[in-house]
Design a protein around this motif. Structure first.
Motif, PDB file in Angstrom:
ATOM      1  N   MET A   1      65.495 105.225 -59.502  1.00  0.00           N
ATOM      2  CA  MET A   1      66.323 104.687 -60.574  1.00  0.00           C
ATOM      3  C   MET A   1      66.845 103.298 -60.221  1.00  0.00           C
ATOM      4  O   MET A   1      67.097 102.509 -61.101  1.00  0.00           O
ATOM      5  CB  MET A   1      67.492 105.632 -60.758  1.00  0.00           C
ATOM      6  CG  MET A   1      67.903 106.185 -62.083  1.00  0.00           C
ATOM      7  SD  MET A   1      67.206 105.922 -63.636  1.00  0.00           S
ATOM      8  CE  MET A   1      67.381 107.543 -64.274  1.00  0.00           C
TER       9      MET A   1
ATOM     10  N   VAL B   1      64.895 100.524 -61.642  1.00  0.00           N
ATOM     11  CA  VAL B   1      65.098 100.397 -63.091  1.00  0.00           C
ATOM     12  C   VAL B   1      66.291  99.492 -63.362  1.00  0.00           C
ATOM     13  O   VAL B   1      66.220  98.575 -64.178  1.00  0.00           O
ATOM     14  CB  VAL B   1      65.294 101.776 -63.752  1.00  0.00           C
ATOM     15  CG1 VAL B   1      65.691 101.630 -65.210  1.00  0.00           C
ATOM     16  CG2 VAL B   1      64.036 102.615 -63.619  1.00  0.00           C
ATOM     17  N   TYR B   2      67.401  99.746 -62.657  1.00  0.00           N
ATOM     18  CA  TYR B   2      68.597  98.941 -62.877  1.00  0.00           C
ATOM     19  C   TYR B   2      68.378  97.498 -62.460  1.00  0.00           C
ATOM     20  O   TYR B   2      68.833  96.576 -63.140  1.00  0.00           O
ATOM     21  CB  TYR B   2      69.791  99.547 -62.144  1.00  0.00           C
ATOM     22  CG  TYR B   2      70.083 100.945 -62.610  1.00  0.00           C
ATOM     23  CD1 TYR B   2      70.261 101.230 -63.958  1.00  0.00           C
ATOM     24  CD2 TYR B   2      70.120 101.995 -61.708  1.00  0.00           C
ATOM     25  CE1 TYR B   2      70.487 102.516 -64.394  1.00  0.00           C
ATOM     26  CE2 TYR B   2      70.356 103.286 -62.136  1.00  0.00           C
ATOM     27  CZ  TYR B   2      70.544 103.544 -63.487  1.00  0.00           C
ATOM     28  OH  TYR B   2      70.765 104.815 -63.908  1.00  0.00           O
TER      29      TYR B   2
ATOM     30  N   ASP C   1      65.240 108.200 -70.398  1.00  0.00           N
ATOM     31  CA  ASP C   1      65.916 108.855 -69.273  1.00  0.00           C
ATOM     32  C   ASP C   1      67.197 108.119 -68.902  1.00  0.00           C
ATOM     33  O   ASP C   1      68.234 108.742 -68.654  1.00  0.00           O
ATOM     34  CB  ASP C   1      64.998 108.951 -68.052  1.00  0.00           C
ATOM     35  CG  ASP C   1      63.846 109.921 -68.237  1.00  0.00           C
ATOM     36  OD1 ASP C   1      63.896 110.736 -69.187  1.00  0.00           O
ATOM     37  OD2 ASP C   1      62.906 109.862 -67.432  1.00  0.00           O
ATOM     38  N   VAL C   2      67.137 106.787 -68.848  1.00  0.00           N
ATOM     39  CA  VAL C   2      68.318 105.989 -68.512  1.00  0.00           C
ATOM     40  C   VAL C   2      69.388 106.167 -69.583  1.00  0.00           C
ATOM     41  O   VAL C   2      70.567 106.371 -69.273  1.00  0.00           O
ATOM     42  CB  VAL C   2      67.948 104.495 -68.349  1.00  0.00           C
ATOM     43  CG1 VAL C   2      69.192 103.624 -68.244  1.00  0.00           C
ATOM     44  CG2 VAL C   2      67.052 104.307 -67.140  1.00  0.00           C
TER      45      VAL C   2
ATOM     46  N   TRP D   1      71.031 109.537 -69.325  1.00  0.00           N
ATOM     47  CA  TRP D   1      71.961 109.574 -68.202  1.00  0.00           C
ATOM     48  C   TRP D   1      73.258 108.837 -68.533  1.00  0.00           C
ATOM     49  O   TRP D   1      74.352 109.335 -68.277  1.00  0.00           O
ATOM     50  CB  TRP D   1      71.316 108.979 -66.952  1.00  0.00           C
ATOM     51  CG  TRP D   1      72.278 108.917 -65.801  1.00  0.00           C
ATOM     52  CD1 TRP D   1      72.678 109.947 -65.008  1.00  0.00           C
ATOM     53  CD2 TRP D   1      72.970 107.765 -65.346  1.00  0.00           C
ATOM     54  NE1 TRP D   1      73.580 109.498 -64.077  1.00  0.00           N
ATOM     55  CE2 TRP D   1      73.785 108.160 -64.259  1.00  0.00           C
ATOM     56  CE3 TRP D   1      72.990 106.428 -65.744  1.00  0.00           C
ATOM     57  CZ2 TRP D   1      74.598 107.269 -63.577  1.00  0.00           C
ATOM     58  CZ3 TRP D   1      73.801 105.544 -65.051  1.00  0.00           C
ATOM     59  CH2 TRP D   1      74.585 105.969 -63.984  1.00  0.00           C
ATOM     60  N   LEU D   2      73.134 107.628 -69.134  1.00  0.00           N
ATOM     61  CA  LEU D   2      74.327 106.859 -69.487  1.00  0.00           C
ATOM     62  C   LEU D   2      75.201 107.617 -70.485  1.00  0.00           C
ATOM     63  O   LEU D   2      76.430 107.656 -70.341  1.00  0.00           O
ATOM     64  CB  LEU D   2      73.929 105.497 -70.069  1.00  0.00           C
ATOM     65  CG  LEU D   2      73.395 104.483 -69.069  1.00  0.00           C
ATOM     66  CD1 LEU D   2      72.839 103.263 -69.789  1.00  0.00           C
ATOM     67  CD2 LEU D   2      74.474 104.072 -68.085  1.00  0.00           C
TER      68      LEU D   2
END
Length: 90
Positions: free
Chosen positions: A1, A4-5, A74-75, A78-79
């Motif tokens: 992850m 990704v960020y 997915d991100v 999660w957020l």
């Protein structure tokens, strides 16, 4: 992850993802939208691929890039999960 960020933290990479929302593009077509060198675009695309935010598919002599919405979903999931009801943390 973490990748990704890192990928999403850069405005140019976010702009590339916005371009790919409408259709798949080659690196050259993507580069036409920016005032930076083609090697820089290639670097940005490589980071987006490492983060699995884009797919690259060779068609003939060109590589076409497309957005991978699965990772973005997915991100986002999660957020959104970080939002709790008021009082849940008390």
């Amino acid at each position: 992850m973490n990748l990704v960020y890192k990928a999403l933290a850069d405005a140019t990479r976010r702009d590339i993802l916005n371009l790919l929302k409408s259709k798949d593009l080659t690196a050259g077509e993507i580069a036409e939208h920016f005032r930076i060198s083609k090697p820089s675009i290639s670097h940005h695309l490589n980071l987006l691929k490492q983060a699995e935010l884009v797919h690259a598919e060779k068609k003939g002599q060109y590589v076409y890039y497309s957005i991978n919405t699965t990772v973005l979903q997915d991100v986002l999931t999660w957020l959104l999960s970080l939002q709790g009801k008021k009082g849940e943390r008390e």
